[in-house]
Write a protein that holds these residues in place. Structure first.
Motif, mmCIF file in Angstrom:
data_model
loop_
_atom_site.group_PDB
_atom_site.id
_atom_site.type_symbol
_atom_site.label_atom_id
_atom_site.label_comp_id
_atom_site.label_asym_id
_atom_site.label_seq_id
_atom_site.Cartn_x
_atom_site.Cartn_y
_atom_site.Cartn_z
ATOM 1 N N THR A 128 14.417 16.444 7.049
ATOM 2 C CA THR A 128 15.774 16.033 7.423
ATOM 3 C C THR A 128 15.744 15.004 8.546
ATOM 4 O O THR A 128 16.502 14.026 8.537
ATOM 5 N N LEU A 129 14.849 15.211 9.517
ATOM 6 C CA LEU A 129 14.717 14.287 10.640
ATOM 7 C C LEU A 129 14.275 12.906 10.170
ATOM 8 O O LEU A 129 14.841 11.885 10.587
ATOM 9 N N VAL A 130 13.271 12.856 9.299
ATOM 10 C CA VAL A 130 12.779 11.577 8.788
ATOM 11 C C VAL A 130 13.883 10.841 8.040
ATOM 12 O O VAL A 130 14.070 9.626 8.213
ATOM 13 N N LEU A 131 14.634 11.552 7.218
ATOM 14 C CA LEU A 131 15.742 10.930 6.483
ATOM 15 C C LEU A 131 16.810 10.415 7.440
ATOM 16 O O LEU A 131 17.354 9.316 7.256
ATOM 17 N N ASP A 132 17.103 11.192 8.483
ATOM 18 C CA ASP A 132 18.123 10.808 9.459
ATOM 19 C C ASP A 132 17.719 9.548 10.212
ATOM 20 O O ASP A 132 18.540 8.650 10.438
ATOM 21 N N ILE A 133 16.451 9.466 10.608
ATOM 22 C CA ILE A 133 15.958 8.275 11.308
ATOM 23 C C ILE A 133 16.116 7.027 10.445
ATOM 24 O O ILE A 133 16.415 5.937 10.944
ATOM 25 N N ASN A 134 15.950 7.197 9.143
ATOM 26 C CA ASN A 134 16.014 6.060 8.226
ATOM 27 C C ASN A 134 17.404 5.860 7.625
ATOM 28 O O ASN A 134 17.555 5.198 6.595
ATOM 29 N N LYS A 165 21.926 10.240 6.219
ATOM 30 C CA LYS A 165 22.530 11.253 7.082
ATOM 31 C C LYS A 165 22.951 12.505 6.307
ATOM 32 O O LYS A 165 23.149 12.475 5.100
ATOM 33 N N ASN A 166 23.079 13.585 7.085
ATOM 34 C CA ASN A 166 23.686 14.830 6.612
ATOM 35 C C ASN A 166 22.976 15.435 5.397
ATOM 36 O O ASN A 166 23.603 16.058 4.544
ATOM 37 N N VAL A 167 21.657 15.239 5.317
ATOM 38 C CA VAL A 167 20.881 15.884 4.262
ATOM 39 C C VAL A 167 20.241 17.132 4.854
ATOM 40 O O VAL A 167 19.240 17.076 5.559
ATOM 41 N N THR A 168 20.830 18.275 4.618
ATOM 42 C CA THR A 168 20.320 19.523 5.164
ATOM 43 C C THR A 168 20.249 20.585 4.073
ATOM 44 O O THR A 168 21.005 20.538 3.099
ATOM 45 N N VAL A 169 19.329 21.505 4.264
ATOM 46 C CA VAL A 169 19.189 22.637 3.351
ATOM 47 C C VAL A 169 19.529 23.899 4.131
ATOM 48 O O VAL A 169 18.938 24.170 5.182
ATOM 49 N N GLN A 170 20.499 24.649 3.635
ATOM 50 C CA GLN A 170 20.905 25.868 4.321
ATOM 51 C C GLN A 170 19.908 26.990 4.031
ATOM 52 O O GLN A 170 19.576 27.249 2.876
ATOM 53 N N TYR A 171 19.408 27.601 5.076
ATOM 54 C CA TYR A 171 18.507 28.731 4.921
ATOM 55 C C TYR A 171 18.639 29.632 6.139
ATOM 56 O O TYR A 171 19.139 29.221 7.187
ATOM 57 N N ASP A 184 17.181 8.525 19.023
ATOM 58 C CA ASP A 184 16.993 9.395 20.186
ATOM 59 C C ASP A 184 16.286 10.677 19.747
ATOM 60 O O ASP A 184 16.927 11.666 19.393
ATOM 61 N N PHE A 185 14.958 10.646 19.753
ATOM 62 C CA PHE A 185 14.157 11.777 19.296
ATOM 63 C C PHE A 185 13.437 12.423 20.472
ATOM 64 O O PHE A 185 12.835 11.738 21.298
ATOM 65 N N SER A 186 13.522 13.752 20.543
ATOM 66 C CA SER A 186 12.813 14.495 21.584
ATOM 67 C C SER A 186 11.855 15.474 20.929
ATOM 68 O O SER A 186 12.266 16.325 20.132
ATOM 69 N N LEU A 187 10.590 15.331 21.237
ATOM 70 C CA LEU A 187 9.559 16.202 20.670
ATOM 71 C C LEU A 187 9.760 17.624 21.179
ATOM 72 O O LEU A 187 9.789 17.870 22.388
ATOM 73 N N TRP A 188 9.900 18.572 20.241
ATOM 74 C CA TRP A 188 10.155 19.959 20.615
ATOM 75 C C TRP A 188 9.285 20.878 19.772
ATOM 76 O O TRP A 188 8.493 20.428 18.942
ATOM 77 N N TYR A 189 9.452 22.183 19.980
ATOM 78 C CA TYR A 189 8.507 23.140 19.401
ATOM 79 C C TYR A 189 8.695 23.350 17.906
ATOM 80 O O TYR A 189 7.832 23.942 17.262
ATOM 81 N N GLU A 190 9.781 22.893 17.329
ATOM 82 C CA GLU A 190 9.953 23.021 15.888
ATOM 83 C C GLU A 190 9.308 21.864 15.135
ATOM 84 O O GLU A 190 9.304 21.844 13.899
#
Length: 347
Positions: A175-181, A184-190, A246-252
């Motif tokens: 989702t992050l890679v798609l958003d950067i490019n 938008k709004n491509v998410t999978v609910q889980y 605006d990307f912040s490297l985090w634990y996920e």
């Protein structure tokens, strides 16, 4: 003391606290200097991106230690109550105490320093306290998870961990890679239910290391995994920057998972730790230093940031000062009767 301690666990714990101090020093310098961000050199940016990977392995190390030490136990009703009394109650009290200490300290610093922005200072001051509610929640469920794991083979647990990791780490990454490019709004609910999310996965990995699940992996391959993970984290941050994202490297982030896990498994194979008495010292006071160090970070930042050096040099200077001052402070506080137990959570 040496007979009751695991040398490589002390080694990992020492690395973990040093990397936590390192990321807080680096983050502090770059946040305060953000007004001049366009003037950063490429080397300064690379240092920042590399530092984020180095600093982000600290919390996974702490979580994997937790899984290694606490999940390989059997709990009954009495042991659950004793575990909560010994661990959760103390952590809750310490969290409240330090939230009050930091709130009061923040008032003094912002009142006495007109150039310190209250909102920015508060963000920096409380930036590490998110860890406390998270680890308390993990501790509350630890006995139940531990008992549940007893009913399954390590391979079954590993297979489940892979599936949960794909959900918790890989899907958000896509989702992050798609958003950067621009997609938008491509998410999978889980829903990961009772898994503990990304932090729970780190804890389970620590348990699997304890069970020897990964001993068949050659050390050279684990080393390559850690290097590749570091490289991907570095280049992905730079890629996001070139896109103006605006990307912040985090634990996920999946390569924080792979890099920190590979390094943890490698360290578990260390038989003898050099300078072990010094490592024990760093390890023994690690959680106390985690609690205390931000009392020094905010007052030091306006001073260090004015030094006529580049941001990387300022970050290193601040890091060294945080190590020295924090350890001196906790050693002094620990010697005050009962403060070690109730203020620093040292037992």
């Amino acid at each position: 003391m040496g007979k009751t301690r695991v040398e490589w666990i002390d080694f990992i714990r020492a690395i973990a606290i040093l990397t936590v101090l390192y990321i807080h020093a680096t983050d502090g310098i770059y946040i305060i200097s953000s007004d001049s961000i366009m003037n950063y050199t490429i080397y300064s940016r690379i240092f920042e991106f590399a530092s984020l990977f180095i600093g982000r392995i600290g919390v996974p190390f702490f979580l994997m230690i937790t899984g290694y030490l606490l999940l390989d136990r059997t709990y009954d009703d009495e042991r659950v109550r004793n575990f909560w009394e010994k661990n959760c109650k103390g952590l809750i009290i310490v969290t409240i105490i330090w939230a009050v200490i930091y709130a009061i300290s923040l008032q003094f610093i912002t009142v006495n320093s007109g150039h310190v922005n209250f909102a920015e200072a508060g963000t920096l001051f409380f930036s590490h306290m998110w860890y406390m509610p998270m680890i308390i929640g993990m501790y509350l469920s630890m006995p139940f998870v531990s008992n549940a794991l007893k009913h399954f083979d390590s391979n079954t647990i590993w297979n489940a961990t892979i599936i949960f990791s794909l959900l918790a780490f890989l899907l958000p990454f896509i989702t992050l890679v798609l958003d950067i490019n621009g997609i938008k709004n491509v998410t999978v609910q889980y829903c990961l239910g009772f898994s503990g999310g990304v932090y729970g996965i780190y804890i389970i990995l620590g348990y699997l290391v304890k069970k020897g699940q990964f001993k068949q992996f050659p050390s050279i391959k684990l080393g390559l995994i850690s290097i590749i993970s570091f490289t991907i984290c570095l280049f992905f941050q730079y890629y996001a920057f070139t896109k103006g994202y605006d990307f912040s490297l985090w634990y996920e982030f999946p390569f924080i998972l792979t890099g920190s896990f590979a390094l943890f498994e490698l360290c578990s194979r260390v038989k003898k730790v050099k300078a072990y008495p010094f490592v024990i010292f760093l390890s023994k006071y690690s959680f106390a230093v985690f609690l205390v160090h931000n009392l020094f970070r905010l007052p030091l930042l306006p001073i260090i940031v004015q030094l006529p050096y580049s941001e990387p040099v300022k970050a290193i200077i601040l890091w060294i000062l945080l190590i020295i001052l924090s350890y001196i402070a906790v050693v002094i506080i620990y010697r005050i009767p009962k403060f070690g137990k109730y203020i620093l959570y040292m037992r």
